[in-house]
Design a protein around this motif. Structure first.
Motif, mmCIF file in Angstrom:
data_model
loop_
_atom_site.group_PDB
_atom_site.id
_atom_site.type_symbol
_atom_site.label_atom_id
_atom_site.label_comp_id
_atom_site.label_asym_id
_atom_site.label_seq_id
_atom_site.Cartn_x
_atom_site.Cartn_y
_atom_site.Cartn_z
ATOM 1 N N MET C 254 0.826 -1.211 0.000
ATOM 2 C CA MET C 254 0.000 0.000 0.000
ATOM 3 C C MET C 254 0.861 1.262 0.000
ATOM 4 N N SER C 255 0.254 2.345 -0.418
ATOM 5 C CA SER C 255 0.876 3.662 -0.231
ATOM 6 C C SER C 255 0.386 4.231 1.094
ATOM 7 N N GLY C 256 1.092 5.243 1.570
ATOM 8 C CA GLY C 256 0.691 5.881 2.817
ATOM 9 C C GLY C 256 -0.731 6.413 2.747
ATOM 10 N N GLU C 257 -1.141 6.899 1.578
ATOM 11 C CA GLU C 257 -2.497 7.434 1.443
ATOM 12 C C GLU C 257 -3.536 6.328 1.608
ATOM 13 N N ASN C 259 -3.238 3.546 3.157
ATOM 14 C CA ASN C 259 -3.202 2.899 4.464
ATOM 15 C C ASN C 259 -3.651 3.815 5.598
ATOM 16 N N ALA C 260 -3.810 5.096 5.308
ATOM 17 C CA ALA C 260 -4.146 6.043 6.376
ATOM 18 C C ALA C 260 -5.584 5.857 6.854
ATOM 19 N N ASP C 261 -5.759 5.895 8.158
ATOM 20 C CA ASP C 261 -7.100 5.872 8.737
ATOM 21 C C ASP C 261 -7.459 7.301 9.142
ATOM 22 N N HIS C 276 -7.573 0.365 8.700
ATOM 23 C CA HIS C 276 -6.452 -0.428 8.176
ATOM 24 C C HIS C 276 -5.529 -0.880 9.304
ATOM 25 N N SER D 105 -2.880 8.073 11.433
ATOM 26 C CA SER D 105 -2.069 6.850 11.445
ATOM 27 C C SER D 105 -0.846 6.979 12.346
ATOM 28 N N SER D 201 4.484 10.175 -2.474
ATOM 29 C CA SER D 201 3.816 9.053 -1.822
ATOM 30 C C SER D 201 4.831 8.266 -0.978
ATOM 31 N N SER D 202 4.449 7.135 -0.525
ATOM 32 C CA SER D 202 5.337 6.290 0.273
ATOM 33 C C SER D 202 4.919 4.848 0.031
ATOM 34 N N CYS D 203 5.688 3.908 0.532
ATOM 35 C CA CYS D 203 5.284 2.508 0.386
ATOM 36 C C CYS D 203 5.802 1.684 1.553
ATOM 37 N N PRO D 298 3.482 1.554 5.214
ATOM 38 C CA PRO D 298 4.069 2.796 4.684
ATOM 39 C C PRO D 298 3.924 3.936 5.684
ATOM 40 N N THR D 299 4.855 4.856 5.617
ATOM 41 C CA THR D 299 4.774 6.031 6.488
ATOM 42 C C THR D 299 3.590 6.886 6.083
ATOM 43 N N ARG D 307 7.877 14.211 1.066
ATOM 44 C CA ARG D 307 7.875 13.060 1.941
ATOM 45 C C ARG D 307 9.038 12.120 1.589
#
Lengths: 340, 340, 340, 340
Positions: C254-257, C259-261, C276, D105, D201-203, D298-299, D307
């Motif tokens: 996933m990307s951070g976006e 996965n963000a809650d 998530h 998160s 983005s991040s991963c 991911p962060t 980022r």
């Protein structure tokens, strides 16, 4: 195994040797939002500090405590509180004479046999210097106990000289260098100790610590009895050879009638008519004063040509108070965990 | 919190009340391949059993121990050993008189204030019956210590009557009902205790436990000192109000010279010339005898019209031995873990 | 060392082998005054019991739990609760064939190398029979959590067959022998497993456990994170090879976006728009559902000519629920201790 | 309760926040006479350090470790080892924007709900900065394990990009900034991550840690299984959402035959033909490689306009190695304690 921690829910883990750069501890489990500053701790440190009178070792340690974590904007955050005390008075010296020699009645021999290595510079980890961190941790324990609980200690015997219990005055303690609660005894002790000192001798002591205001119900019934944990805490202090709760060894000579703490109902509440038990029944606090005593053996150092009367005994009182405070704070949190 | 376990690497967790169907414990951490049978445990149980003489409570419990796990084909497997003891003597009775009443100097009151509920049938968890499982666990601890370590206890004082130390004879203990190592004192005690009993009174006792053959180097230097853990173990026994190591409280009156255990080299090995320290320096065993004493308060039961002299004191000796054995076995494993 | 206990404040210590007379555990630290009967525990035991369908081992164990201590007049007393389960189905057999043989993918070999001794009768301590006591302890943990917290598990994958998440219906679980929350998948699984069984093969499974109603703030921030303790608890179940929290391994892609809650304020309270994280951030509960998954490897027994599809996988669901309940109850008490 | 310690016999207790003056830990239980210097620790610290490439956060911390106790004349003394790391890069900034805001998160919200107070300066205790002390403790754990045990980690997946297992080359890891053991994949990853970074983005990532040379027999059979403790240790690392042992979640899809690790006798010793189990059976090491994997989410920081690809994922490898080393050292001592 790892044995440098004390407590279960309120726990501190200590480190450091007398001749290393610093000593310290990590206090873990303290509740959040408790007001805490370095000054709150320092006040207790100053009471333990050596070099306070001619009767104790003259090592000059300011014992300044720094809080390195766990406190933010004046309150505890609930995360571990690291306390750090620099060792300032590390006088360099020639260790040739003691490097290969076990000091009698010290732990040099047992450390060496256990670990196969030892820090010959002055006791290392066995030094009474370690007790400074107990006092620091105890200051935080007091904060958890709150103002309604008072933990106070006094020296009730020096060598062969005992106090007169009828003369007990807590306010007297600050007025003499012996933590003596009996003003008359304090005067006698001064001469007695000068005499001991002049002979190049030393003597032991008995210290009593009392906690007032502890609510009924704190403790645990079987192995972690409140008195069992107090006994461990006090016996773990350097040079302590005996621990009593309440009337202690004297109860062996009592009859059941003499030793009974009768209860009466008063305003609908049970009230105890005596406190032979020292505030603990079945390992659980009764709400009365919790009373412990410990015996401190005389110093046996052969290194100082003019021996101090007691290298440690006189400074052990604040250490004993601190250990009692830590045990009580731990059991307070334990009680809250189980009984809400 | 969970406080029903004793020890760290050699650990037992106990359960059971005096009036439930059974009591028992789980002994965890015992090394594998140690020969162990129920008979090995039973021999120690029989020594603790009430109903052994007219001086103790006459409850008739066979205290038969069953091993339910952890032993296969006569040896320990390294997995937990469950020990189970049925409560046979649960005389049904009318509890009306005591159901709503706190017995003085018992833990009825503190249990109730702590838990908000209590088992009024006879002490529940606070009953000295719990000590049976300590003796059972101690039997396994002895197996771990091996034959070279002996843990023995004796009653050195009953009420105001002390033994003469010069008369000490371990073999005398089995020849009288008091665990007394002084044959002459034992005779005196019989009359003394009969007198106490006739007055419907009771008295306390002092018990000494000695471990011989413990190797040098066992223990830990700071909070888990060997003496601190012994103090906790002994103080956790019902009715114990004081604990001493070595010369204990007497050291307070000694000078450093009197209290020093001098060492001499003999055949290339350091040898101690005395044992004021009780076999422990800096929390670590010296290789000398480890010597502890504990004070047991007099029973204060008001329920028995003809009170037994000591409901528990006389049976506390095997319990004290067991706790000492458990502490030593634990520290033996701890030492092996860290120092190999 | 002693490793047969689970938990810190709410702790259970287990004992017993599959072919001994009984198994059981001691549950220590439970709060007092909680209504508890044997029936409260038995209902969960019955769900775990083998012999429930043709897909699992047919050992016939009633698994009747007896409470031997810690409960008086229908409520917990705050003292240790001993749970006892007799082993009924100890079919005597000839162990000649397996006595000197290590079963592949079993712990026979590692136990023998560790302890130098092993119970060759059927797994001894490594047997899945041990998990019965976890379920019993979990039943008490549920009582501590109270009715507002629900801990439920489901099998979400059997071999290569996964459920359709859109079909999730908690009520479906009781209507099929697979703990499957997807009624359509359950039908497919029946044929799939019959096929596996006829081939004499076996397969693994993925089990998901969900706790609803857990208040925000339970857990610990660093080493004793709530997710870390859940991972330990689930990974300690026999045959488990993987544990996930929330989106688990899928988050790696996933990307951070994604996965963000995200949180929004609603009626003055922050509300999460997704979960998530599986209900845990920084080791502490968010108040959302706590979601864990664990992978169970296929059975590898070679002893049964007609192999059961899964000796343990299908019965692991109530065990996983129990471990989650125990971790949550422990952290609930821990939180209460520190934060009041 | 006190939850800032990790391990039982080899135990470290950590303290410190990202924006306090320092962080550190106390390592307790290390055997005596192990050669140890600050340089031995620093070499591992340098591998974890941020600011190593354009793909990670650029905070410039030298992370210099000082040993404050427990080491004398180049060897451990058996007493606690205090490790101290100053926080150098505490850029002062205006916290106005984040002071009253929960970062999505992140654990800001849960900390605040738990403790009622929070350190808003940058994560406080939840910061990945805390992992520095794990690496320091892990360096000492490696010393205890000795040269025959190797603990090594690699990143096996970044976002959607996995390595080709046939290309595995441990030597490749030092040649790319991704801890990637597949040289070809490392080249692909560079472009992939640049792309992710440019999109702002991040991963996530999957990290594998492998211990070679661990002797057979280390571990514990039930709750403290070696895999259970590894799962806890890895899951306690920031941002980790899943843990696998051996074939992990893939075993759910396997048959018993596929998953079996057959044994053959070779030169009188049993030899495994496969290692699906990841070197652990029944919670005890088999002597094969111990293989774990963990998923790092991911962060999700919103604070940095550009980022970093992964604030922590890429630095998590040495942390995972350290936790594995600590668990193994702990179990090595535990095994020695019980089985000699």
């Amino acid at each position: 195994m790892a044995g440098s921690s004390f407590g279960t829910l309120f726990k501190f883990t200590s480190w450091g040797e007398s001749h290393g750069p610093a000593i310290g501890c990590v206090v873990d489990g303290a509740p959040p939002r408790i007001a805490l500053s370095e000054a709150d701790i320092q006040v207790w440190m100053n009471k333990r500090r050596p070099g306070q009178s001619r009767f104790v070792t003259q090592r000059q340690e300011p014992d300044t405590v720094r809080i390195l974590s766990g406190v933010f904007e004046g309150v505890t955050t609930g995360t571990p509180i690291a306390l750090h005390i620099d060792n300032v008075d590390q006088r360099s010296r020639d260790y040739g004479e003691i490097k290969d020699r076990f000091r009698p009645s010290h732990a040099d021999y047992t450390y060496f046999k256990k670990y196969g290595v030892r820090d010959y510079r002055g006791g290392g980890r066995q030094s009474a210097r370690e007790t400074a961190v107990r006092v620091a941790a105890g200051a935080i324990a007091r904060k958890i106990l709150g103002d309604s609980v008072k933990v106070r200690g006094a020296v009730v015997q020096i060598g062969t000289q005992k106090i007169e219990r009828g003369n007990w005055d807590w306010d007297a303690i600050g007025d003499n260098p012996f933590w003596c609660p009996d003003r008359q005894a304090a005067q006698v002790w001064e001469g007695y100790l000068d005499d001991v000192r002049k002979r190049g001798s030393s003597c032991g002591a008995v210290i009593e610590v009392v906690a007032s205001g502890v609510p009924v119900g704190i403790g645990d019934p079987v192995y972690d009895k409140l008195d069992a944990d107090l006994a461990k805490g006090l016996m773990s202090i350097n040079a302590v050879k005996g621990v009593e709760i309440g009337d202690g060894f004297a109860t062996a000579e009592m009859s059941g009638e003499q030793n009974a703490d009768e209860m009466r109902m008063k305003d609908g509440q049970p009230v105890f008519l005596a406190n032979h038990a020292g505030g603990i029944l079945g390992g659980i606090s009764t709400g009365q004063d919790i009373v412990c005593r410990m015996a401190v053996k005389p110093t046996s150092s052969i290194l100082h040509p003019v021996r101090s009367v007691d290298k440690f005994g006189l400074r052990a009182t604040p250490v004993a108070e601190a250990m009692m405070a830590c045990v009580l704070a731990d059991h307070l949190l334990r009680h809250r965990a189980q009984c809400g």
